[in-house]
Scaffold this motif. Structure first.
Motif, PDB file in Angstrom:
ATOM      1  N   MET A   1       2.092   1.818  -3.408  1.00  0.00           N
ATOM      2  CA  MET A   1       1.057   2.368  -4.286  1.00  0.00           C
ATOM      3  C   MET A   1       0.815   3.847  -3.981  1.00  0.00           C
ATOM      4  O   MET A   1       0.656   4.652  -4.893  1.00  0.00           O
ATOM      5  N   THR A   2       0.786   4.194  -2.687  1.00  0.00           N
ATOM      6  CA  THR A   2       0.619   5.607  -2.329  1.00  0.00           C
ATOM      7  C   THR A   2       1.765   6.427  -2.919  1.00  0.00           C
ATOM      8  O   THR A   2       1.558   7.522  -3.443  1.00  0.00           O
ATOM      9  N   ASN A   3       2.969   5.877  -2.846  1.00  0.00           N
ATOM     10  CA  ASN A   3       4.119   6.584  -3.393  1.00  0.00           C
ATOM     11  C   ASN A   3       3.989   6.779  -4.904  1.00  0.00           C
ATOM     12  O   ASN A   3       4.319   7.838  -5.440  1.00  0.00           O
TER      13      ASN A   3
ATOM     14  N   GLU B   1       9.985  15.773  -8.724  1.00  0.00           N
ATOM     15  CA  GLU B   1      10.771  16.721  -9.517  1.00  0.00           C
ATOM     16  C   GLU B   1      12.262  16.384  -9.543  1.00  0.00           C
ATOM     17  O   GLU B   1      13.020  17.000 -10.271  1.00  0.00           O
ATOM     18  N   THR B   2      12.677  15.349  -8.762  1.00  0.00           N
ATOM     19  CA  THR B   2      14.101  14.999  -8.801  1.00  0.00           C
ATOM     20  C   THR B   2      14.356  13.838  -9.761  1.00  0.00           C
ATOM     21  O   THR B   2      15.464  13.331  -9.852  1.00  0.00           O
TER      22      THR B   2
ATOM     23  N   GLN C   1       0.838  -1.201   0.000  1.00  0.00           N
ATOM     24  CA  GLN C   1       0.000   0.000   0.000  1.00  0.00           C
ATOM     25  C   GLN C   1       0.873   1.251   0.000  1.00  0.00           C
ATOM     26  O   GLN C   1       0.580   2.231  -0.668  1.00  0.00           O
TER      27      GLN C   1
ATOM     28  N   GLY D   1       8.912   6.706  -3.480  1.00  0.00           N
ATOM     29  CA  GLY D   1       8.461   7.928  -2.829  1.00  0.00           C
ATOM     30  C   GLY D   1       9.482   9.047  -2.880  1.00  0.00           C
ATOM     31  O   GLY D   1       9.461   9.955  -2.060  1.00  0.00           O
TER      32      GLY D   1
ATOM     33  N   ASP E   1      17.259  14.173 -12.102  1.00  0.00           N
ATOM     34  CA  ASP E   1      18.507  14.716 -11.542  1.00  0.00           C
ATOM     35  C   ASP E   1      19.750  13.896 -11.907  1.00  0.00           C
ATOM     36  O   ASP E   1      20.835  14.448 -12.047  1.00  0.00           O
TER      37      ASP E   1
ATOM     38  N   GLU F   1       1.246   6.909  -6.570  1.00  0.00           N
ATOM     39  CA  GLU F   1       0.174   7.873  -6.756  1.00  0.00           C
ATOM     40  C   GLU F   1       0.661   9.312  -6.556  1.00  0.00           C
ATOM     41  O   GLU F   1       0.344  10.207  -7.318  1.00  0.00           O
ATOM     42  N   ARG F   2       1.422   9.501  -5.488  1.00  0.00           N
ATOM     43  CA  ARG F   2       1.764  10.875  -5.109  1.00  0.00           C
ATOM     44  C   ARG F   2       3.075  11.353  -5.715  1.00  0.00           C
ATOM     45  O   ARG F   2       3.221  12.525  -6.009  1.00  0.00           O
ATOM     46  N   ALA F   3       4.045  10.447  -5.844  1.00  0.00           N
ATOM     47  CA  ALA F   3       5.360  10.891  -6.298  1.00  0.00           C
ATOM     48  C   ALA F   3       5.719  10.326  -7.665  1.00  0.00           C
ATOM     49  O   ALA F   3       6.732  10.693  -8.247  1.00  0.00           O
TER      50      ALA F   3
ATOM     51  N   PRO G   1      11.001  12.480  -4.405  1.00  0.00           N
ATOM     52  CA  PRO G   1      10.294  13.622  -4.999  1.00  0.00           C
ATOM     53  C   PRO G   1      10.218  13.535  -6.529  1.00  0.00           C
ATOM     54  O   PRO G   1      11.222  13.251  -7.181  1.00  0.00           O
TER      55      PRO G   1
END
Lengths: 255, 670
Positions: free
Chosen positions: B391-393, B406-407, B388, B402, B410, B395-397, B404
């Protein structure tokens, strides 16, 4: 039992926060928002009560801008029954607590669970302030809630064990952690949440002034960039240890 | 068949033969069809699914897999596979004879060609081969029972029946010859001929032998027909359709849940939510245990047993079938909870496809497991907590770690790799994938690929923070919704930049974009980095120089090998590097490659039951004693797992895990 959870939408923990050009706020453009992690624990804690006793009603509310609707939807998707939004841009913490006191007075929950602090400003202000405004008992940083006849047992983790506090209802507690990790919403839950009505009203409809006593942010700075590490190679173990000790004393100033 | 013609022995011996035969035939086949009809109605409880695409490939499969017994003749099953093939081929030939025998017995008419010597010879030889094969099967069952095979009475009953059929066949053939039923001028078949000449049938007794062996044969045939649909040997019948209706879409592609936002249930909430073909798989399972033999989860002590997955579904169908035929909406247990242990079994699967590859009758195990996982994840939200989190990661990142969003690009900043926004006319998109974007070890692989592509003059760009996880782990954990969201997001980005060609250095990205994105309308020319490097080397665009001489073991990633059939190109790349001597991790190589343990979303789940799959893999690697100092793969997850494995086994100084791309990049002549 009716449980109300005031929650806050914050930049997701995976977002790399940047200071905005004005030097007093962070960039919010295009970032991912989510429910503050301690609020998620509070939701999970309430839903575990609901799992144990299906007559439990779990409601969520937030004081925030339009985008915080997504956080309420997420809470509904997880299994909360009701959600409402008090619309406010940049409301100060005390204004938030005052607005929530009005909401609590209307909704008449038996128990209010707040995250112990929001992960963006880490103030830990709203929960205790709300209890104070309501004149309710408040127990901080709980990890478990157990209903007892007309009261609740509130468990706190302490070094090597637990403290169990008992509070008459209604009561307010701030949540440190739930027993299980916050649940991942089921797909039918997500779909149902999409269709659910989330009533909203502006902050002033509750008779609360946005600009209640507050503070002014003078400036914000990102933490200094971390310099590269140093590797001591030349010499034998003794010499290296000496140079390390010197560096720790003179450069890092930790000895 | 050398059966007596009109006025011959049967009528001579027993005047009521034809009516009795008719009644027995009716009873035998009646019992067969009654049961078969019931099984068919249970099967039709399943979801509709069209399986008629690529008709010619289906016909080819019937010829190769069914008639040719191709999937039986595989490592390490050659002997028993051949024994089975002889029983099967013998069965086909002899069935023709049996039909002739029954038709002749009842209406006194021979099938064309049934009485000639060629046919008699063929039957004769196959009867002996079948008997020999039965002997092999019996010896195996009695003396060396395969650990995973379900050795039960059922098997002995069937083998016994077939043996009776063959012996009686030879006997009445011999007796028939003695009665002079072979066409004049033909040499009698060798075995029946030998029986004819032996002491068994002196004079008049040939008629008696014929009578008894003929009737025993016929009654056994009819008993066999009646017994068949009650036993696992129904596969004799069901393999034919099961092979025909096998999945012809890529093996690595899971089924799409269409119009997902408007569905009410997801995955297999009931036995009815499996497609009819999934249920047919259950009828077809022969309980041979080859899938279980090859399962990395079972081998390392997990609860999962792929054979049991298939049989549990069959058993549940037989149990719930009558109820559901009465009331289609009757409450039944979700298959994911058929047994208390079921969820744990399901979560142990790495979707490595060793079971699918090993199955001789083309059963599709992974699709069933994922259908049940879909129920657990989407309906119950009960995926393991670590899954889970992943999956959250995502979804969000946009990545399971997980890190970021925007990296994401890099790793490439100091290399000056252009993004598509900066270089819109790039020929290829290099889809970096999460692992090579955010995992430090795998960033080195991405950097190696950049060096290779630049040296060969390939025009490419990346998407950096606009790229998001391809969705593979989410889909395999059962979260179809999250997969669709991730896939759609990438497809939209690809569209924005007009991407047509994609390079993936991760086999999971490769598989998903190549085989699954078309389900959402994303059609691209997708190539795995090692395929491209192989091509660049053979086209002379890339010259690899000599480095240190070293032996390198190749580890097959499941999603390159078994799921996409890419075995040779990575090996060709290794072979093209001067000084590198390629080593095979026998016997666990190519189609028998052993999973690293990270597929199917297992990368993000705890593994605390039994031995860790990657540790077993390192043991296999050490067992070949090849002197290899490196183990090369073409998958970031394999690399992470192998790295962890050599560390845990304390052999990191002996053997170093690398990606083939790193070996190439390290030897490029500039």
């Amino acid at each position: 039992m009716k449980i109300l959870i005031p929650l806050k939408q914050v930049p997701d923990s995976t977002v790399r926060v940047k200071v905005a050009p004005d030097g007093t706020s962070v960039v919010t453009e295009g970032i991912t928002w989510s429910i503050s992690p301690y609020d998620e624990y509070a939701i999970e804690m309430a839903l575990e009560r609901k799992d144990a006793d299906p007559s439990t009603v779990v409601a969520v509310v937030t004081v925030g801008p339009e985008r915080s609707r997504d956080a309420l939807r997420q809470a509904l998707a997880m299994g909360c029954d009701e959600a409402s939004l008090v619309r406010a841009e940049g409301a100060a913490p005390l204004a938030v607590a005052r607005a929530l006191a009005k909401v609590v007075a209307e909704a008449k929950p038996d128990l209010v669970l707040c995250g112990k602090q929001a992960s963006d400003d880490d103030q830990g202000f709203v929960g205790p302030a709300l209890a104070e405004l309501l004149g309710w008992p408040h127990v901080a940083t709980i990890t478990k809630v157990v209903p007892a006849e007309g009261a609740v047992e509130l468990w706190r983790e302490v070094e090597g064990g637990h403290e169990v506090w008992k509070a008459p209802l209604p009561a307010l507690a701030t949540v440190h952690k739930s027993e299980k990790e916050p649940r991942y919403p089921s797909l039918p839950g997500i779909m149902k949440a999409k269709k659910k009505d989330i009533p909203e009203r502006p902050l002033d409809a509750l008779g609360v002034d946005v600009a209640a006593p507050t503070w002014t942010v003078v400036s914000m700075e990102p933490p200094p960039a971390r310099g590269g590490g140093k590797i001591l190679r030349d010499g034998d173990a003794k010499q290296i240890a000496e140079r390390l000790a010197t560096a720790l004393r003179d450069e890092a100033k930790v000895l | 068949m050398i059966a007596p013609t009109g006025g011959g022995i049967i009528t001579g011996l027993y005047a009521g033969a034809a009516p009795l035969l008719l009644i027995l035939t009716f009873l035998g086949f009646g019992a067969f069809f009654l049961r078969a009809w019931r099984l068919y109605r249970y099967m039709r409880l399943g979801r509709d699914e069209a399986r008629i695409d690529h008709p010619w490939r289906r016909v080819r499969d019937e010829l190769v897999v069914y008639l040719g017994q191709r999937k039986l003749l595989k490592r390490p099953y050659y002997v028993r596979g051949l024994a089975h093939a002889f029983i099967f081929w013998g069965f086909i030939v002899i069935t023709i004879g049996t039909v002739d025998l029954l038709v002749d017995g009842i209406i006194g008419f021979h099938l064309p060609g049934a009485g000639n010597a060629v046919f008699a010879w063929t039957i004769d030889i196959f009867a002996v081969l079948v008997l020999a094969s039965i002997a092999i099967a019996l010896v195996r069952r009695v003396f060396f029972p395969p650990p995973r095979m379900h050795v039960a009475l059922d098997g002995y009953v069937i083998l016994g029946m077939i043996a009776i059929l063959m012996i009686t066949l030879l006997l009445f053939e011999g007796a028939g010859l003695a009665a002079g039923n072979l066409e004049k001028g033909f040499t009698p078949p060798p075995i029946a001929g030998a029986i004819l000449r032996s002491f068994v049938f002196p004079g008049e007794s040939s008629a008696v032998v014929f009578f008894w062996s003929w009737w025993t044969h016929v009654v056994t045939v009819l008993a066999f027909a009646a017994y068949l649909p009650q036993s696992k040997h129904l596969h004799i019948v069901t393999t034919l359709p099961n092979v025909f209706f096998r999945k012809q879409t890529p093996r690595g592609a899971l089924g799409l849940i269409k119009d997902i936002e408007n569905q009410e249930t997801f995955g297999a909430a009931s036995i009815r939510d499996f497609s009819w073909k999934q249920l047919l798989d259950g009828y077809t399972c022969t309980e041979c245990g080859r899938c279980s033999d090859n399962c990395p989860a079972l081998a390392t002590g997990k609860l999962l047993d792929p054979q049991k997955i298939v049989l549990d579904i069959r058993d549940q169908l037989l149990r719930d079938g009558p109820k559901l035929l009465g009331d289609a909406k009757a409450e039944t247990t979700p298959p994911a909870h058929y047994l208390e242990s079921k969820p744990e079994e399901l979560w142990a699967c790495t979707t490595c496809a060793a079971c699918v590859e090993a199955c001789p009758v083309t059963i599709e195990h992974i699709d069933k497991i994922v259908d049940m996982r879909r129920h657990l994840t989407l309906m119950e939200g009960s995926a393991p907590p670590e899954a889970q989190r992943a999956m959250t990661n995502i979804e969000r990142a946009g990545n399971p770690w997980g890190e970021p969003r925007e990296t994401r690009g890099d790793w490439a900043t100091d290399l000056g790799v252009p993004t598509f926004a900066e270089k819109p006319d790039a020929e290829y998109l290099y889809f970096v994938g999460c692992a090579a974007s955010v995992d430090r070890r795998n960033q080195k692989v991405a950097r190696a690929l950049v060096k290779v592509l630049r040296t060969a003059g390939v025009s490419f760009a990346i998407l950096a923070s606009e790229e998001t996880c391809n969705g593979d782990p989410a889909r395999r954990i059962g979260n179809e919704y999250l997969w669709q969201m991730q896939a759609q997001r990438n497809i939209d980005t690809f569209k924005k930049y007009g991407v047509r060609k994609v390079i993936a250095s991760c086999p999971h990205c490769f598989n998903t974009i190549a085989n699954e994105y078309p389900q959402l309308g994303g059609n691209y020319e997708v190539i795995h980095a090692l395929q491209l490097v192989d091509r660049l080397i053979s086209e002379g665009k890339l010259k690899v120089g000599r480095g240190t001489a070293e032996a390198v073991a190749y580890h097959d990633p499941c999603y390159l090998g078994r799921h996409n059939g890419i075995y040779n190109q990575p090996r060709a790349v290794l072979d093209a590097i001067p000084g590198v001597q390629r080593v095979e991790i026998e016997p666990h190589n190519r189609e028998r490659g052993f999973c690293c343990g990270a597929g199917g979303g297992r990368m993000w789940m705890e593994e605390n039951v039994g031995q860790r799959v990657n540790h077993r893999r390192i043991e296999q690697l050490l067992a070949i004693n090849s002197g290899a100092t490196k183990v090369a793969s073409g998958c970031p997850f394999c690399l992470i797992m192998l790295e962890e494995g050599v560390g845990a086994k304390g052999v990191q100084d002996q053997i170093r895990p690398v990606d083939v791309l790193e070996l190439v990049a390290g030897r490029i002549e500039n």
